[in-house]
Structures are given as C-alpha cells and as structure tokens.
Design an enzyme around this catalytic site. Structure first.
Site, mmCIF file in Angstrom:
data_model
loop_
_atom_site.group_PDB
_atom_site.id
_atom_site.type_symbol
_atom_site.label_atom_id
_atom_site.label_comp_id
_atom_site.label_asym_id
_atom_site.label_seq_id
_atom_site.Cartn_x
_atom_site.Cartn_y
_atom_site.Cartn_z
ATOM 1 N N ARG A 37 58.259 49.805 -45.543
ATOM 2 C CA ARG A 37 59.716 49.963 -45.677
ATOM 3 C C ARG A 37 60.113 51.424 -45.821
ATOM 4 O O ARG A 37 61.182 51.827 -45.343
ATOM 5 C CB ARG A 37 60.210 49.145 -46.877
ATOM 6 C CG ARG A 37 60.201 47.668 -46.564
ATOM 7 C CD ARG A 37 60.599 46.808 -47.729
ATOM 8 N NE ARG A 37 60.975 45.480 -47.237
ATOM 9 C CZ ARG A 37 61.156 44.428 -48.007
ATOM 10 N NH1 ARG A 37 61.016 44.524 -49.314
ATOM 11 N NH2 ARG A 37 61.502 43.270 -47.491
ATOM 12 N N LYS A 198 59.469 23.319 -43.007
ATOM 13 C CA LYS A 198 60.480 22.287 -43.252
ATOM 14 C C LYS A 198 61.760 22.459 -42.450
ATOM 15 O O LYS A 198 62.290 23.561 -42.334
ATOM 16 C CB LYS A 198 60.845 22.301 -44.736
ATOM 17 C CG LYS A 198 59.718 21.796 -45.606
ATOM 18 C CD LYS A 198 60.139 21.808 -47.051
ATOM 19 C CE LYS A 198 59.163 20.999 -47.898
ATOM 20 N NZ LYS A 198 59.588 20.978 -49.290
ATOM 21 N N GLY A 355 58.857 36.205 -42.903
ATOM 22 C CA GLY A 355 57.670 36.663 -43.625
ATOM 23 C C GLY A 355 56.380 36.114 -43.041
ATOM 24 O O GLY A 355 55.462 36.863 -42.687
ATOM 25 N N GLY A 378 65.276 37.537 -45.267
ATOM 26 C CA GLY A 378 66.523 36.788 -45.467
ATOM 27 C C GLY A 378 67.624 37.201 -44.511
ATOM 28 O O GLY A 378 68.320 36.348 -43.941
HETATM 29 P P1 ADP Z 1 58.753 32.250 -42.098
HETATM 30 O O1 ADP Z 1 58.277 32.808 -43.422
HETATM 31 O O2 ADP Z 1 58.284 33.085 -40.948
HETATM 32 O O3 ADP Z 1 60.239 31.997 -42.068
HETATM 33 P P2 ADP Z 1 58.080 29.543 -42.865
HETATM 34 O O4 ADP Z 1 57.930 29.983 -44.283
HETATM 35 O O5 ADP Z 1 59.240 28.702 -42.527
HETATM 36 O O6 ADP Z 1 58.029 30.815 -41.883
HETATM 37 O O7 ADP Z 1 56.811 28.716 -42.399
HETATM 38 C C1 ADP Z 1 55.484 29.084 -42.659
HETATM 39 C C2 ADP Z 1 54.699 27.967 -43.282
HETATM 40 O O8 ADP Z 1 54.743 26.771 -42.518
HETATM 41 C C3 ADP Z 1 53.253 28.345 -43.384
HETATM 42 O O9 ADP Z 1 52.888 28.375 -44.755
HETATM 43 C C4 ADP Z 1 52.526 27.229 -42.644
HETATM 44 O O10 ADP Z 1 51.323 26.832 -43.271
HETATM 45 C C5 ADP Z 1 53.517 26.112 -42.691
HETATM 46 N N1 ADP Z 1 53.260 25.121 -41.637
HETATM 47 C C6 ADP Z 1 53.331 25.291 -40.315
HETATM 48 N N2 ADP Z 1 52.952 24.175 -39.663
HETATM 49 C C7 ADP Z 1 52.641 23.269 -40.601
HETATM 50 C C8 ADP Z 1 52.204 21.908 -40.563
HETATM 51 N N3 ADP Z 1 51.991 21.274 -39.404
HETATM 52 N N4 ADP Z 1 51.984 21.274 -41.738
HETATM 53 C C9 ADP Z 1 52.192 21.939 -42.901
HETATM 54 N N5 ADP Z 1 52.596 23.191 -43.016
HETATM 55 C C10 ADP Z 1 52.836 23.861 -41.873
#
Ligand code: ADP
Ligand code: MG
Length: 397
Positions: A37, A198, A355, A378
């Site tokens: 950063r 999710k 992230g 965010g």
């Molecule tokens: P970002 O931080 O880039 O916005 P997210 O936090 O939404 O991404 O998603 C990342 C998480 O999603 C990871 O911890 C990964 O393990 C989880 N994930 C991806 N696919 C699956 C799956 N099929 N089942 C459970 N967890 C999953």
C-alpha cells in the site's frame, strides 16, 4: 467517465497539500511486513514533492474507535514510508491542533510529513464538519489517493473534498481508469467471473452484474446455491438452500438482460474440507450424498476457458473452488492462467479484485499479467455492486 481533477491540474509549488493515503499496512514486532500500500501511493507523494509541495499525509490505522490509542499510532509506519520514498519523512503525533500546525509550518517545499491516525478522533468516521475544518486548517489543497477507503464517507476521505480544492492522486486515478475500462465503457463482450463461498455475501454484486455483462460465470461455493435451485442434489456441499428463490430471481434477471449464465457442469468432490482429501470428478447428477463440491471439474474449466476466449473484457471476483486446499485450486488456477495468457496476447482486458481473489491469482503466479488488480477489498466490491463511492463522488469536477 466522469471528470476528475488530477495531479495534472494542480499548482502545488509551495502549497500545503493534504494527501489522503492508505497506510493501513500489516505490522509485526514494530515493523511493516508488507509495504504494497505504501508503494501504491509513493508516485503521488514523489510527484507532489517534486513539484515543490509541502506534502502532508493523512491516513487511518487500525480501529481505535475515536480514541487515542498508542498501540494504533501511525508512527510505526513512518520508517517504512521513508524507505519506500527514499527521503526523510517527519511525523506529528496529532492530526489536528497545535502539534499538527507546528509540524506543518516547519515543512519546507518538497518535504513530507505524516500526521497521526485520523481515527483517533470520533469526527473522522462521523465526518463531523468541525473535525473536517480542523483537518483543513493544515492544507491549501486536498488530494485523495486512497481508493481503498473511498467507500467510506469519512472526514479525511470525503469531507475534505468539499472544503478544499480536491484532486485524485495517481493511484486513485489509475484505479478509476481501470474500473471504467472494465464496466464503464468496456469493449464487449464482457465476462464476469464470480465465485467465493456464499451467495448471501454477493447478492448485490450478482444483481448488478447481470445488467452490465454479457456472460456471467458463477463458480465456487455460490454455484452450489444456483445448482440446488435448479434441482441438482449437491450433497454436503456448502449451499444456501434458503436462497434458492434469490438464485432463480437472479437467473431470470440475467435472461431478461441478455446475460448468459455459465454454471459448472461437473465438480471435484471430497468428503473432507481438507488439503489432499481423497477426491474425484463427478457429473452433477452424481454428487454423492456424503460429498462436498470443492472445485469445478475439467468440463467446467473448458467452459470457462471458452467463455474467456469469447470475451474481450473480464471482471473477476471470487475463486472457483477452495483454492487454499490442494488440489482444489486447479479450476481457479486454470482459469487464472487462461485469463492471463489472453491478456498478455492482447485479446483481453482483465480486472480482478477481492482479498482471496488476489491471493488466488498470486498463487497461480499470474497477478502481474492481469491488466489491473485492485487491492481495495471493500471499495472494489462496492464499485462492482454498482454503488456510488462517496470518496470518489466528492472528487468529481
Ligand atoms: P474474495 O475475498 O476475493 O471476495 P471470497 O471471500 O468471497 O473471495 O471467497 C473465497 C473463499 O471461498 C475461499 O476461502 C474459498 O475456500 C471459498 N470457496 C470457494 N469455493 C468453495 C467451495 N466449493 N466450497 C467451499 N468454499 C469455497
Ligand atoms: Mg474473502
């Protein structure tokens, strides 16, 4: 794209320039462990100092909740800032009042000063006009170079832009230009990849994207919710069954907007959420009741590759599988390498953020091959959701 005043428009010589930066860096044992950063805002600071400005840095650090807390003092990052800039950097242990004023008046043109954590005052997060005024007393001009904090309407990220002539710094400018290339006036077809855990955390994102993009690839845990809503038995997979109706609504909105949704056709399943758990590839009509879908399968990867080859612009948030656990990183890594290759070949503009997404692209070894990687978690997501970012709105000329 909306017009922003940038450093090209600034007459900085001899002026006191308040520069909002993101210095919220990780620190261990009194030392900065990742200066990404700081490096991001260095060009703005160096340019302003080179133009003879008195550069006064404003930033938050941690969450002191409106109270002075020495354990969250910005003092600890000052040596790292000086090291990155390759010049001495002064520090004042307050961001307003006499201490700050004295430090500012001691500055010569071209010198750099860090003021103490703005979040030591309640007025920062409250965007209190009195606090804005107290900050503004130390500057003639305001530059915002902290896109990552632009989704917050705080005194130093938004309020100041209304009381001082305001400009976008180089890092803010680069981010806004990249985002505009992705969804503002993109080269079509535009594909989005949305994955992660999710649906519930990304409903706004999906609803906005189906109206903006031509192709939406849904992967990761959130694909399970869509598949279940289509009647697929996903076994013990992560799945938000209560959001089936939401998933169907998003599919309808996509159809109405002419956005094609690409869902997995096969999956890598395992009985444990663990690295190297025994696993196999199954088609979606054959997910064993005791198994979890932890990655997209090879047919799905081929469909993602085909989607990427069709696209000219890509926005990506969220991994396609549980990429932290080998071998469930394969789908994400394959898609990442494909996107990187197309980008290097000049066939695709690729923008990614989030992230875990950035971690996954680093894991795939391709982060530097993407057209743009947003490190603003965010703020990047809120922008992808189609929300106006207060810190950006306030800079519009
Ligand atoms: P970002 O931080 O880039 O916005 P997210 O936090 O939404 O991404 O998603 C990342 C998480 O999603 C990871 O911890 C990964 O393990 C989880 N994930 C991806 N696919 C699956 C799956 N099929 N089942 C459970 N967890 C999953
Ligand atoms: Mg995450």
């Amino acid at each position: 794209m909306a017009k922003f005043r940038t450093l090209d428009d600034i007459d900085a010589a001899g002026r006191r320039v308040l520069v909002r930066v993101d210095l919220n860096v990780p620190v261990r044992d009194g030392a900065v462990t990742d200066d990404t950063r700081i490096r991001a805002v260095a060009p703005t600071i160096t340019e302003l100092a080179g133009k003879g400005a008195k550069v006064i840095l404003l930033a938050h650090f941690g969450r002191p909740k409106g109270k002075r807390d020495e354990s969250q003092s910005l003092k600890v990052v000052v040596p790292a800032v000086a090291k990155v800039l390759g010049r001495p950097v002064a520090f004042a242990d307050d961001c307003t009042g006499e201490t700050a004023a004295a430090a500012v008046s001691a500055l010569a043109p071209g010198e750099v000063l860090v003021l103490e954590n703005t979040r030591f005052y309640k007025g920062e997060e409250g965007n209190d006009p009195e606090f804005v005024k107290a900050l503004a007393a130390n500057g003639d001009l305001y530059v915002n170079d902290a896109f990552s904090a632009a989704h917050r309407a705080h005194a130093s990220t938004e309020g100041l832009a209304h009381v001082l002539p305001a400009f976008a710094g180089r890092s803010m400018q680069a981010e806004l230009e990249a985002l505009d290339r992705a969804l503002g006036a993109p080269v079509r077809p535009v594909a989005a990849i949305v994955g992660g855990a999710k649906v519930s955390s990304k409903i706004d994102l999906l609803e906005n994207l189906v109206t903006k993009v031509d192709l939406l690839v849904i992967g990761g845990g959130m694909a399970n919710t869509f598949l279940a809503a289509r009647g697929v038995d996903v076994g013990k997979s992560l799945c938000e069954h209560d959001l089936a109706e939401t998933a169907r609504r998003i599919e309808k909105a996509a159809a109405a907007a002419g956005c094609r949704i690409v869902l997995p056709e096969d999956a890598v399943v395992a009985e444990a959420f663990a690295a190297n758990a025994p696993n196999r590839v199954v088609t979606l009509d054959a997910v064993p009741a005791e198994s979890m879908i932890l990655d997209v399968g090879p047919k799905s990867v081929a469909a993602v590759v085909a989607a990427l080859e069709e696209a000219r612009t890509l926005v990506w948030n969220g991994p396609l599988g549980a990429f932290e656990l080998e071998p469930f990183d394969r789908g994400t890594v394959a898609a990442a390498r494909e996107a990187a290759g197309l980008t290097v070949a000049g066939k695709l503009t690729s923008i990614a953020g989030g992230g875990d997404t950035v971690a996954a692209l680093n894991h795939a070894g391709v982060a530097d091959k993407f057209s743009y990687i947003s490190t603003a978690g965010g703020a990047f997501l809120e922008w992808m959701e189609g929300k106006a970012l207060p810190g950006v709105e306030a800079l519009k000329a």
